[in-house]
Design a protein around this motif. Sequence first.
Motif, PDB file in Angstrom:
ATOM      1  N   ASP A 103       0.825  -1.212   0.000  1.00  0.00           N
ATOM      2  CA  ASP A 103       0.000   0.000   0.000  1.00  0.00           C
ATOM      3  C   ASP A 103       0.857   1.258   0.000  1.00  0.00           C
ATOM      4  O   ASP A 103       0.596   2.215  -0.747  1.00  0.00           O
ATOM      5  N   ASN A 197      -3.079  -5.988  -6.185  1.00  0.00           N
ATOM      6  CA  ASN A 197      -3.949  -5.642  -5.053  1.00  0.00           C
ATOM      7  C   ASN A 197      -5.329  -5.146  -5.488  1.00  0.00           C
ATOM      8  O   ASN A 197      -6.076  -4.614  -4.676  1.00  0.00           O
ATOM      9  N   LYS A 199      -8.260  -6.521  -6.241  1.00  0.00           N
ATOM     10  CA  LYS A 199      -9.458  -7.039  -5.587  1.00  0.00           C
ATOM     11  C   LYS A 199      -9.595  -6.548  -4.148  1.00  0.00           C
ATOM     12  O   LYS A 199     -10.669  -6.662  -3.562  1.00  0.00           O
ATOM     13  N   LYS A 200      -8.523  -6.027  -3.600  1.00  0.00           N
ATOM     14  CA  LYS A 200      -8.535  -5.593  -2.211  1.00  0.00           C
ATOM     15  C   LYS A 200      -8.635  -4.075  -2.092  1.00  0.00           C
ATOM     16  O   LYS A 200      -8.477  -3.517  -1.013  1.00  0.00           O
ATOM     17  N   SER A 405      -3.387  -9.512   3.045  1.00  0.00           N
ATOM     18  CA  SER A 405      -4.531  -8.689   2.660  1.00  0.00           C
ATOM     19  C   SER A 405      -4.154  -7.225   2.611  1.00  0.00           C
ATOM     20  O   SER A 405      -3.399  -6.726   3.433  1.00  0.00           O
ATOM     21  N   TYR A 406      -4.712  -6.530   1.647  1.00  0.00           N
ATOM     22  CA  TYR A 406      -4.418  -5.116   1.429  1.00  0.00           C
ATOM     23  C   TYR A 406      -5.128  -4.269   2.476  1.00  0.00           C
ATOM     24  O   TYR A 406      -6.343  -4.218   2.551  1.00  0.00           O
ATOM     25  N   GLU A 408      -5.693  -4.706   5.533  1.00  0.00           N
ATOM     26  CA  GLU A 408      -6.639  -5.385   6.406  1.00  0.00           C
ATOM     27  C   GLU A 408      -5.998  -5.839   7.719  1.00  0.00           C
ATOM     28  O   GLU A 408      -6.666  -6.025   8.714  1.00  0.00           O
TER      29      GLU A 408
END
Length: 417
Positions: A103, A197, A199-200, A405-406, A408
């Motif tokens: 990110d 990334n 989908k996240k 997970s992005y 998360e």
Amino acid sequence: MINKSALLQYIVIYVMLLVQGTAFENTYHDLFQAAIFVIGIVYCVKQFLSKKKFIHITVLVISLFITYILTHGSLTIASSITLINTFLLVACVYKICPDKVSDRIIKLIYGLSIISLVFYAIQMINPSLLKSISIPYTFASGDAYWVNGKRVDLIIYFNFLFSFSPYAQRLRNCGIYTEPGVYAMVVTAALFLLIYNKKKMPAKKFNRYLFVFIITMISTQSTMGLMCLGVILLYLLFINRADMGNVKIILILAGVVVAVVSISQGLDSFIYKNILKKIYDVNKGIIDLSVSTGASRIESIRADMKLALTHPFGVGYLKYIPMWNAIKKNIPDTASCVGLTKNLAVFGFIPIIYTISYYCNVFRNKNKSFSVSYCVCLLIMFFSQPNFFAPVLMLVSYMADKEISYEEKDCNWRVES
């Protein structure tokens, strides 16, 4: 309260981007590399390096030491430390906060892209304004351009956020780098992280980032960058089955517009000058990879491989240029422009095989089409640019096999307040 781990990771990511090939890093190269080496040894090795990775680094160091002995110091200690620093820097960037690193890289390159587009517009309109807020850097190689019959040294004007040359790259976006092709490599890495990334991320955020990165890539006018962008768009449109919504329509329409404009401009078009001219012989009317810079690349590969096969542990930097120039044929270049084979000749087989295995981490990812697309772009970059040890590209390969997970999860490690 300031998140110290976030601040630290952003700083280290920015340093990683700087060492890709900026005038700022070149100006303070020794200081940069010494600081990275000391911090890397004390920080990364102590806290993050696994036993397996320690063995790998040890083998790399031994290989570099052998090359240093066999070449009688042609592979300098400084260049060996710079190579080792690349791996230490990648480990440091990732391990500070693994769950947030993807990110933060995307966000930082996105921010720098917007800044570069603003400065690029100013560069096109009023370059004198940029000179007034930048520091001049003259290349040590003595390269020069002829302007109005006068010899002008190849100068880059740079600051923390942007750099440009009033003569060499007058109409191209270099970002913070000395050459637009290097900037295109970084933007390519950002695009693959963005896709990985997708989908996240919220759709609007993905589309906004994608649009800025595409515009930035086009503004570099890098042949290599445009080829990589083509691979990425093909992956998004035809291989990746995820719903792209309006993005597909936008990309297709943009492609049609670019094609129409290029056809109407003929030999003066952006596409012809930066792509077709380098692979198409307009006089013969056939595809010929030896036209334009193609001949230099083919001969560079031949000369590099001859050196590598006769010196499997490398010839080192100091001996490389005179030895390469002694065996090259019919090209004006004074050094190879092909990063993969050039560094193979300089460092030998062991460091290059180790680095290739590092890049191949991307194949641990379950999405094989993503991995293949990424490696196609790597091949394009390493046969188009003299760079091979690119930490941001290594980091993408390393992260691609991690199922994090992005935005998360919280960091597994953070600096105590």
